[in-house]
Design a protein around this motif. Structure first.
Motif, PDB file in Angstrom:
ATOM      1  N   UNK A  55     113.306  48.521 -15.209  1.00  0.00           N
ATOM      2  CA  UNK A  55     112.472  48.031 -16.306  1.00  0.00           C
ATOM      3  C   UNK A  55     112.630  46.527 -16.471  1.00  0.00           C
ATOM      4  N   UNK A  56     113.854  46.040 -16.360  1.00  0.00           N
ATOM      5  CA  UNK A  56     114.122  44.598 -16.443  1.00  0.00           C
ATOM      6  C   UNK A  56     113.316  43.851 -15.386  1.00  0.00           C
ATOM      7  N   UNK A  57     113.358  44.339 -14.161  1.00  0.00           N
ATOM      8  CA  UNK A  57     112.648  43.655 -13.076  1.00  0.00           C
ATOM      9  C   UNK A  57     111.138  43.742 -13.246  1.00  0.00           C
ATOM     10  N   UNK A 114     110.187  41.269 -15.903  1.00  0.00           N
ATOM     11  CA  UNK A 114     110.383  39.899 -15.433  1.00  0.00           C
ATOM     12  C   UNK A 114     109.260  39.489 -14.477  1.00  0.00           C
ATOM     13  N   UNK A 115     108.851  40.407 -13.602  1.00  0.00           N
ATOM     14  CA  UNK A 115     107.750  40.100 -12.681  1.00  0.00           C
ATOM     15  C   UNK A 115     106.462  39.845 -13.456  1.00  0.00           C
ATOM     16  N   UNK A 116     106.225  40.635 -14.494  1.00  0.00           N
ATOM     17  CA  UNK A 116     105.012  40.457 -15.291  1.00  0.00           C
ATOM     18  C   UNK A 116     105.010  39.088 -15.968  1.00  0.00           C
ATOM     19  N   UNK A 117     106.161  38.661 -16.462  1.00  0.00           N
ATOM     20  CA  UNK A 117     106.255  37.351 -17.108  1.00  0.00           C
ATOM     21  C   UNK A 117     106.087  36.243 -16.074  1.00  0.00           C
ATOM     22  N   UNK A 118     106.692  36.412 -14.890  1.00  0.00           N
ATOM     23  CA  UNK A 118     106.548  35.408 -13.839  1.00  0.00           C
ATOM     24  C   UNK A 118     105.089  35.263 -13.424  1.00  0.00           C
ATOM     25  N   UNK A 119     104.354  36.368 -13.406  1.00  0.00           N
ATOM     26  CA  UNK A 119     102.946  36.324 -13.002  1.00  0.00           C
ATOM     27  C   UNK A 119     102.055  35.780 -14.104  1.00  0.00           C
ATOM     28  N   UNK A 120     102.395  36.081 -15.361  1.00  0.00           N
ATOM     29  CA  UNK A 120     101.517  35.714 -16.465  1.00  0.00           C
ATOM     30  C   UNK A 120     101.956  34.524 -17.270  1.00  0.00           C
ATOM     31  N   UNK A 149     104.600  32.284 -19.864  1.00  0.00           N
ATOM     32  CA  UNK A 149     105.218  32.600 -21.149  1.00  0.00           C
ATOM     33  C   UNK A 149     104.264  33.328 -22.092  1.00  0.00           C
ATOM     34  N   UNK A 150     102.956  33.201 -21.872  1.00  0.00           N
ATOM     35  CA  UNK A 150     102.007  33.942 -22.703  1.00  0.00           C
ATOM     36  C   UNK A 150     102.161  35.444 -22.525  1.00  0.00           C
ATOM     37  N   UNK A 151     102.791  35.854 -21.414  1.00  0.00           N
ATOM     38  CA  UNK A 151     102.979  37.282 -21.148  1.00  0.00           C
ATOM     39  C   UNK A 151     104.210  37.840 -21.849  1.00  0.00           C
ATOM     40  N   UNK A 152     105.021  36.972 -22.488  1.00  0.00           N
ATOM     41  CA  UNK A 152     106.220  37.444 -23.183  1.00  0.00           C
ATOM     42  C   UNK A 152     105.800  38.057 -24.515  1.00  0.00           C
ATOM     43  N   UNK A 153     105.943  39.348 -24.628  1.00  0.00           N
ATOM     44  CA  UNK A 153     105.538  40.040 -25.851  1.00  0.00           C
ATOM     45  C   UNK A 153     106.740  40.447 -26.680  1.00  0.00           C
ATOM     46  N   UNK A 154     106.502  41.313 -27.652  1.00  0.00           N
ATOM     47  CA  UNK A 154     107.557  41.806 -28.526  1.00  0.00           C
ATOM     48  C   UNK A 154     107.398  43.310 -28.699  1.00  0.00           C
ATOM     49  N   UNK A 155     108.505  43.985 -28.969  1.00  0.00           N
ATOM     50  CA  UNK A 155     108.477  45.409 -29.284  1.00  0.00           C
ATOM     51  C   UNK A 155     108.302  45.534 -30.789  1.00  0.00           C
ATOM     52  N   UNK A 196     112.504  33.216 -14.888  1.00  0.00           N
ATOM     53  CA  UNK A 196     111.950  34.481 -14.400  1.00  0.00           C
ATOM     54  C   UNK A 196     111.560  34.390 -12.927  1.00  0.00           C
ATOM     55  N   UNK A 197     110.961  33.255 -12.539  1.00  0.00           N
ATOM     56  CA  UNK A 197     110.582  33.091 -11.142  1.00  0.00           C
ATOM     57  C   UNK A 197     111.811  33.022 -10.245  1.00  0.00           C
TER      58      UNK A 197
END
Length: 296
Positions: free
Chosen positions: A149-151, A154-160, A162-168, A248-249
């Motif tokens: 899940x961590x990876x 992290x891949x989603x954030x690297x691709x998108x 900082x705008x891809x960093x969400x919250x629970x 992340x990258x």
């Protein structure tokens, strides 16, 4: 006590004395209370003895796999164990679940190897799982789920970016974490006085309420997402320049060549250090009850 056990006991005394000696000298009675709490269980000892864990990362458990000049210099939490997660109100006034962010929980933060966070949390999960009488197989599956899940996050954030960093939040949480957020909302009292917002009674994740592997699996997946977000926010797109590249990258590049090896690395470490921490706890209890901790 065997010679190896005696050497380890001496090491425990040396590390704890170096870390806490000054505080012990100032208020021995207060520190005795703290140490009695640490004596209560292997997990309580592990939680209170982060200095011993990090000494081992430079000693018996030193390992530089997946580390390079960048992944060895990431802002890490520094004391990332299973009880350091809960809810808080973010800057937008939204209740979120994440790594705890009050000052007491980030007093160990520094720039270091990203794997140290990712080793400390799974080892704590191994201790919790052992305390719940889970099998080694079940514990390994929980840690593997966290690592994957961590990876993925992290891949989603690297691709998108900082705008891809969400919250629970309550909008996207389910299962155990949704219940934690709902409890926090019930417990929270918001007072708007002179443009100030005071938050009372936020909720931490209570592991005593989560016991079966099916529920634990979902929680560990969510914790993997939370840790990935934490590692991603303090880098070249933040307000400081201490870490001047995309963490992340860098981490994705270091791990992507051997994801199965990375997952197995964390699983194996969790099992091995769980055993070590249980043994250390027994040594610590014997040291404490027999008056072998200096200054106490």
């Amino acid at each position: 006590m065997s010679s190896s056990g005696g050497q380890r006991a001496t090491h425990i005394v040396d590390v704890l004395s170096a870390e806490f000696g000054a505080s012990m000298a100032i208020d021995p009675a207060a520190f005795r209370r703290r140490l009695r709490k640490m004596a209560a269980s292997p997990f309580a000892f592990y939680r209170g003895s982060a200095a011993l864990f990090y000494a081992d990362q430079l000693g018996d458990f030193a390992d530089d796999r997946f580390l390079d000049e960048r992944t060895g210099r990431v802002w890490i939490h520094g004391d990332l164990h299973a009880e350091n997660f809960g809810t808080y109100m973010n800057a937008s006034g939204q209740l979120v679940f994440n790594v705890n962010v009050n000052v007491n929980d980030f007093d160990e933060a520094y720039v270091g190897p990203f794997t140290w966070d990712l080793r400390r949390l799974p080892a704590s999960v191994a201790l919790l799982g052992y305390g719940k009488a889970l099998s080694d197989t079940a514990i390994g599956e929980l840690v593997a789920g966290f690592a994957r899940s961590y990876l993925t996050e992290l891949r989603a954030i690297a691709a998108g970016g900082d705008d891809a960093i969400g919250s629970i939040t309550l909008d996207n949480a389910d299962g155990v974490l949704r219940r934690v957020l709902q409890q926090a909302r019930l417990n929270t009292r918001v007072d708007l006085l002179a443009a100030q917002t005071t938050i009372d009674n936020a909720a931490d994740l209570d592991w005593s309420d989560v016991n079966e592997p099916e529920e634990l699996t979902g929680v560990l997946v969510d914790l993997g997402r939370a840790v990935a977000r934490m590692h991603s926010v303090a880098d070249d797109e933040s307000s400081h320049d201490l870490v001047d590249y995309s963490t992340e990258e860098a981490i994705v590049a270091a791990v992507d060549g051997d994801e199965p090896g990375f997952v197995n690395h964390l699983v194996d470490f969790a099992h091995a250090y769980g055993v070590r921490a249980r043994q250390d706890h027994q040594l610590f209890v014997d040291l404490f009850r027999n008056g072998r901790l200096p200054g106490i």
